[in-house]
Enzyme design. Structure first.
Site, PDB file in Angstrom:
ATOM      1  N   ALA A 241     -52.544 -23.597  16.171  1.00 45.22           N
ATOM      2  CA  ALA A 241     -52.079 -24.256  17.461  1.00 45.22           C
ATOM      3  C   ALA A 241     -52.852 -25.381  18.704  1.00 45.22           C
ATOM      4  CB  ALA A 241     -52.143 -22.762  18.231  1.00 45.22           C
ATOM      5  N   ASP A 242     -53.593 -25.592  17.524  1.00 43.37           N
ATOM      6  CA  ASP A 242     -54.705 -26.399  18.020  1.00 43.37           C
ATOM      7  C   ASP A 242     -53.948 -27.988  18.745  1.00 43.37           C
ATOM      8  OD1 ASP A 242     -57.801 -26.959  17.788  1.00 43.37           O
ATOM      9  OD2 ASP A 242     -57.134 -28.504  17.906  1.00 43.37           O
ATOM     10  N   ILE A 243     -54.181 -28.301  19.492  1.00 41.07           N
ATOM     11  CA  ILE A 243     -53.106 -29.011  20.585  1.00 41.07           C
ATOM     12  C   ILE A 243     -53.622 -31.023  19.909  1.00 41.07           C
ATOM     13  CG2 ILE A 243     -53.066 -31.028  22.665  1.00 41.07           C
ATOM     14  CD1 ILE A 243     -53.076 -28.062  23.940  1.00 41.07           C
ATOM     15  N   LEU A 245     -55.098 -30.772  16.575  1.00 44.98           N
ATOM     16  CA  LEU A 245     -54.499 -31.116  15.659  1.00 44.98           C
ATOM     17  C   LEU A 245     -53.197 -31.545  15.569  1.00 44.98           C
ATOM     18  CD1 LEU A 245     -55.071 -30.086  12.515  1.00 44.98           C
ATOM     19  CD2 LEU A 245     -54.489 -27.945  12.083  1.00 44.98           C
TER      20      LEU A 245
END
Length: 287
Positions: A241-243, A245
């Protein structure tokens, strides 16, 4: 005053470590002197500065570590934080046969460096939730400058007992949202009161820690994954969910749009059991 010389299994890119640490304005880093001054705490929980200076090269890594007290405890902490007990060679060998081979060749020897204390990591993760990186650093800096301690030019995060005594308005004054104020203070109260024991987390599995922490208001899967990765150094974390990444994968693979969860899941299969290093090196590629 004590001093210890430490040799580490190569390759080890300490200059890359310092570059990443220098992105956080709270860290006392000197790129010229190739050193960082760590805000650790001794057995009495008092502030204690430990200096780590590079004296070797990537292929012959050696460090001069110095401090003032609790040498054995401090050396264990330094080795934990910088991953000096594990060789990076198996990680590099694994990724040389994957779709990230060029990235790992470029960043070879870059270790997974941990936040200096687990509470420090948890507070930083809560503060950084849903904020752009620049304002997240600003807010964290205000938090530490207002409630932490300054010793010889090095900032120490506050203890949970300090934050537990605050009113929500104290953090609202720093431009925390009401919810973020509640999350930081309520979690600190749980730690101060012994309801949440951070020391026991190291002995639990990733799944057990996830189940335990997501029950706490304000701590979701993204926060837990980052605590597992940067607080505990678990090797197989991939916060999809990390933008950042998502953007790194889009750029590395030349995608038109950000990858979907299913696409990230599929492409990451070959990166196991070292997903944390895939995450780190992908983040580094866009920093």
């Amino acid at each position: 005053m004590w001093k210890e010389i430490v040799s580490v299994t190569p390759p080890y890119q300490f200059d890359r470590v310092l570059e990443r640490l220098s992105l956080d304005p709270l860290n006392a880093v000197s790129l010229e002197q190739r050193e960082v001054r760590l805000p650790l705490r001794n057995q009495a929980k008092e502030p204690s500065i430990v200096t780590v200076r590079a004296a070797g090269t990537v292929d012959a890594p050696e460090f001069v570590v110095s401090g003032t007290d609790d040498q054995e405890l401090m050396m264990e902490e330094v080795k934990r934080i910088f991953g000096w007990k594990e060789s990076l060679q198996p990680v590099l060998d694994h990724f040389s046969k994957t779709s990230l081979s060029k990235l790992f060749e470029e960043h070879a020897g870059t270790p997974l460096v941990l936040d200096f204390q687990l509470y420090h990591c948890l507070m930083k993760c809560i503060i950084h939730q849903q904020l752009n990186l620049s304002f997240a650093f600003t807010l964290t800096e205000r938090f530490v400058h207002t409630f932490g301690e300054l010793k010889d030019g090095v900032w120490f995060y506050p203890l949970p007992e300090t934050i537990a005594k605050l009113d929500y308005a104290d953090l609202r004054d720093l431009q925390f949202s009401m919810r973020k104020s509640e999350y930081a203070i309520d979690t600190s109260r749980m730690i101060a009161e012994g309801i949440l024991n951070l020391d026991e987390l190291a002995s639990l599995t990733d799944e057990e820690i996830m189940q335990k922490l997501v029950k706490i208001r304000g701590i979701g899967p993204w926060t837990v994954q980052n605590v597992l990765l940067f607080g505990l150094g678990r090797p197989n974390l991939f916060p999809m969910a990390d933008i950042g990444l998502q953007n790194a994968i889009k750029r590395h693979f030349g995608l038109t749009d950000k990858p979907t969860k299913d696409e990230m899941l599929e492409m990451s299969r070959e990166w196991q059991p070292y997903l944390s290093y895939a995450s780190l090196y992908l983040w580094r590629s866009i920093e």
